[in-house]
Design a protein around this motif. Structure first.
Motif, short mmCIF file in Angstrom:
data_model
loop_
_atom_site.label_atom_id
_atom_site.label_comp_id
_atom_site.label_asym_id
_atom_site.label_seq_id
_atom_site.Cartn_x
_atom_site.Cartn_y
_atom_site.Cartn_z
N SER A 142 -39.49 30.55 -43.64
CA SER A 142 -40.34 29.98 -44.69
C SER A 142 -39.95 30.58 -46.03
O SER A 142 -39.92 31.80 -46.18
CB SER A 142 -41.80 30.28 -44.36
OG SER A 142 -42.63 29.84 -45.41
N LEU A 143 -39.63 29.70 -46.98
CA LEU A 143 -39.29 30.19 -48.32
C LEU A 143 -39.75 29.19 -49.36
O LEU A 143 -40.06 28.04 -49.02
CB LEU A 143 -37.80 30.48 -48.49
CG LEU A 143 -36.76 29.83 -47.61
CD1 LEU A 143 -35.62 29.32 -48.45
CD2 LEU A 143 -36.24 30.89 -46.67
N GLY A 144 -39.79 29.65 -50.62
CA GLY A 144 -40.32 28.81 -51.69
C GLY A 144 -39.66 27.44 -51.77
O GLY A 144 -40.30 26.44 -52.08
N SER A 145 -38.36 27.37 -51.46
CA SER A 145 -37.63 26.10 -51.62
C SER A 145 -37.60 25.29 -50.33
O SER A 145 -36.76 24.40 -50.18
CB SER A 145 -36.20 26.39 -52.08
OG SER A 145 -35.56 27.21 -51.13
N GLU A 146 -38.52 25.55 -49.40
CA GLU A 146 -38.40 24.91 -48.08
C GLU A 146 -38.50 23.38 -48.12
O GLU A 146 -38.06 22.72 -47.20
CB GLU A 146 -39.41 25.50 -47.09
CG GLU A 146 -40.86 25.28 -47.44
CD GLU A 146 -41.77 26.21 -46.65
OE1 GLU A 146 -41.33 27.28 -46.20
OE2 GLU A 146 -42.96 25.86 -46.49
N GLY A 147 -39.04 22.83 -49.21
CA GLY A 147 -39.11 21.37 -49.33
C GLY A 147 -37.77 20.74 -49.71
O GLY A 147 -37.63 19.52 -49.67
N SER A 148 -36.78 21.54 -50.11
CA SER A 148 -35.49 20.94 -50.47
C SER A 148 -34.28 21.68 -49.89
O SER A 148 -33.21 21.08 -49.76
CB SER A 148 -35.36 20.84 -51.99
OG SER A 148 -35.58 22.09 -52.58
N CYS A 149 -34.41 22.95 -49.52
CA CYS A 149 -33.24 23.64 -48.96
C CYS A 149 -32.92 23.05 -47.59
O CYS A 149 -33.80 22.51 -46.92
CB CYS A 149 -33.47 25.14 -48.88
SG CYS A 149 -34.77 25.67 -47.75
N HIS A 176 -21.97 21.97 -49.31
CA HIS A 176 -23.10 21.86 -50.24
C HIS A 176 -24.33 21.40 -49.47
O HIS A 176 -24.29 20.38 -48.79
CB HIS A 176 -22.72 20.82 -51.31
CG HIS A 176 -23.61 20.77 -52.49
ND1 HIS A 176 -23.36 21.46 -53.66
CD2 HIS A 176 -24.76 20.11 -52.70
CE1 HIS A 176 -24.30 21.22 -54.54
NE2 HIS A 176 -25.17 20.40 -53.98
N GLY A 177 -25.43 22.17 -49.57
CA GLY A 177 -26.66 21.78 -48.89
C GLY A 177 -27.70 21.33 -49.90
O GLY A 177 -27.46 20.41 -50.69
N GLY A 178 -28.85 22.01 -49.95
CA GLY A 178 -29.93 21.62 -50.86
C GLY A 178 -29.75 22.15 -52.28
O GLY A 178 -30.56 21.90 -53.15
N ASN A 179 -28.69 22.92 -52.50
CA ASN A 179 -28.37 23.49 -53.82
C ASN A 179 -29.50 24.36 -54.36
O ASN A 179 -29.83 24.30 -55.54
CB ASN A 179 -28.05 22.37 -54.82
CG ASN A 179 -27.13 22.86 -55.94
OD1 ASN A 179 -26.45 23.88 -55.78
ND2 ASN A 179 -27.12 22.17 -57.06
N THR A 180 -30.09 25.17 -53.49
CA THR A 180 -31.16 26.06 -53.94
C THR A 180 -30.72 27.53 -53.94
O THR A 180 -31.54 28.41 -54.16
CB THR A 180 -32.40 25.92 -53.02
OG1 THR A 180 -32.00 26.26 -51.69
CG2 THR A 180 -32.94 24.50 -53.02
N GLY A 181 -29.43 27.76 -53.72
CA GLY A 181 -28.94 29.14 -53.63
C GLY A 181 -28.99 29.86 -54.97
O GLY A 181 -29.04 29.24 -56.03
#
Ligand code: 2HG
Ligand code: ZN
Length: 468
Positions: A130-137, A66-71
């Protein structure tokens, strides 16, 4: 001793969560799945990860990394049985080293992507994912799902940005592959197996990543177009005219501007009149003072004169650039405000993309007349998020048709030589799609690799491959 007792012994009490405390790890961010975890382990060292996997392998207990849970495909969510251990990598979050001369750094799996970008920048280098969730992924999730994003056309996907990996295998052995070499022709590329494997073959604990020269000049424009075909033509013109300096080229439909303006504070249409389609184009260079804006203005001017481009606005400063990017990056959030929808992450060769949009849109109009089509994304990579959006009760009705819509659109992508999952992976959501579209030989090889690396089937069971 029982497994939980063993895990407590490895981790110490505070790093093993149970009961209510597991809740944030038990559903995906789209809320497609809600599972139940046996417990959540939060190791702080590779050695702890190794001991946890050895213990779970011994006990035949499934492990869900489990990582940033942005999948987008439920790959990091445990199943409903309450028997699987969630393994959070969040506390393994050091940037171990940076080598500016080799244009590389080593980051642990739990590093947030934006932190890796910052670490590279602090050494005068650029990490381009670079992706939209880069602050949490987290980088481990980026590696395990082979993440894409908005710079793929220039730098490639996550797989292309890796020099080496450190992986803990299902039985607890550590594969020490943190090489920083660009050339190393020594047999099978074993490490590559773990990229895009979504934690089904082992746990990536750290990676040696490629860096690039820092970006010192950019030019950004939002360009109005009549149709996606014009976007593909314009992309080629810009690549030719700029010495291949295009680093992003994103398609936005009119409804993308309407939804973001309606739901996202601060977003507004920067052009005077509405247009059917837009492309967000960015050129970038490591050379300071490179006249990219003039080049972009000149190329767009010529395209306007030839009738290819209807209108355009160039960002005059960083604030305006951020505002243009905000339109693109908040489309998924704006969609969430509109209620339930269907997502399709397709890719086709760039040249076939206009045909996909034409045929796909015609199918949607004929078969799902109430749905609004929001087709946007990474034209430069031939990857579109071909999403359908309902409203209120319509939204619920749309969800009931998901199977039929998915089949039509994925079959269309396949017919055009494309993929049903360009950048979001398989997870739990697309297991049946992989079975349908992957060549039988390839699927058999995937199962063989799975059996060889994880004979007891403990690594992220039920993700990517069925019954594995
Ligand atoms: C993006 O490009 C993401 O913004 C999300 O891949 C796409 O929500 C989506 O369908
Ligand atoms: Zn995307």
């Amino acid at each position: 001793m029982d497994l939980l007792g063993t895990l407590r012994g490895i981790l110490g009490g505070g790093d093993l969560l149970a009961g209510e405390a597991c809740a944030p790890f038990e559903s995906d961010h789209r809320r497609l799945y809600r599972g139940r975890a046996l417990a959540v382990a939060q190791p702080r060292s590779v050695e702890q990860v190794a001991r946890i996997l050895a213990a779970c392998n011994e006990a035949r207990v499934g492990v869900v990394p489990h990582g940033g849970n942005t999948g987008y495909c439920g790959g990091a969510t445990p199943d409903e049985t309450g028997t699987q251990l969630v393994l959070s990598l969040a506390r393994l979050n050091r940037v171990r080293s940076i080598d500016p001369g080799n244009y590389s750094l080593i980051a642990e799996a739990g590093c947030v992507l934006a932190e890796v970008q910052r670490a590279a920048a602090s050494a005068g280098r650029h990490f381009p994912l670079s992706l939209g969730s880069e602050g949490s992924c987290q980088i481990g999730g980026n590696l395990s799902t082979n993440a894409g994003g908005v710079h793929v056309l220039r730098y490639g996907m996550m797989r292309d940005l890796v020099l080496g990996l450190e992986v803990v295998l299902a039985d607890g052995r550590v594969l020490p592959g943190l090489t920083a070499l660009r050339k190393d022709n020594t047999g099978y590329d074993i490490r590559a197996l773990f990229l895009g494997a979504e934690g089904t073959l082992g746990v990536i604990t750290a990676a040696s990543l490629k860096l690039f020269p820092e970006i010192r000049s950019t030019a950004t424009a939002l360009v109005a177009l009549a149709e996606p075909r014009a976007a593909v033509t314009l992309l080629a013109q810009l690549r030719d005219a700029s010495g291949d300096a295009v680093s992003s080229f994103e398609l936005i439909p009119r409804i993308g501007i309407e939804l973001t303006s309606a739901h996202i504070p601060g977003v507004r249409d920067p052009l005077g009149a509405p247009h059917a389609w837009y492309a967000l184009c960015e050129l970038s260079s490591s050379r300071p003072g490179e006249p990219l804006e003039a080049l972009l203005a000149e190329t767009l001017g010529a395209a306007h004169a030839s009738g290819l481009v209807q209108d355009a606005v160039l960002a005059r400063n960083e604030r305006e650039r951020t505002a243009l990017w905000k339109i693109r990056e908040t489309i998924p959030e704006a969609q969430r405000h509109e209620g339930p929808g269907l997502k399709h992450d397709i890719s086709v060769p760039v040249s076939a993309l206009p045909q996909f949009v034409e045929r796909g849109a015609a199918w949607v109009a004929a078969h799902v007349p109430g749905a609004r089509l929001i087709a946007y994304g990474h034209v430069g990579d031939g990857n579109l998020h071909f999403n359908l959006q309902g409203r209120g009760a319509e939204g619920a009705a749309l969800l009931e048709r998901s199977e039929e819509v998915r089949r039509a659109l994925h079959d269309l992508a396949a017919a055009l030589g494309g993929s049903f999952s360009a950048e979001h992976g398989i997870g739990r959501l697309k297991v049946a799609e992989l079975e349908r579209y992957a060549p039988a030989t390839e699927l058999a090889l995937m199962h063989a690799v799975k059996r060889a690396l994880d004979p007891n089937g403990i690594m992220n069971p039920g993700k990517v491959l069925r019954g594995a």
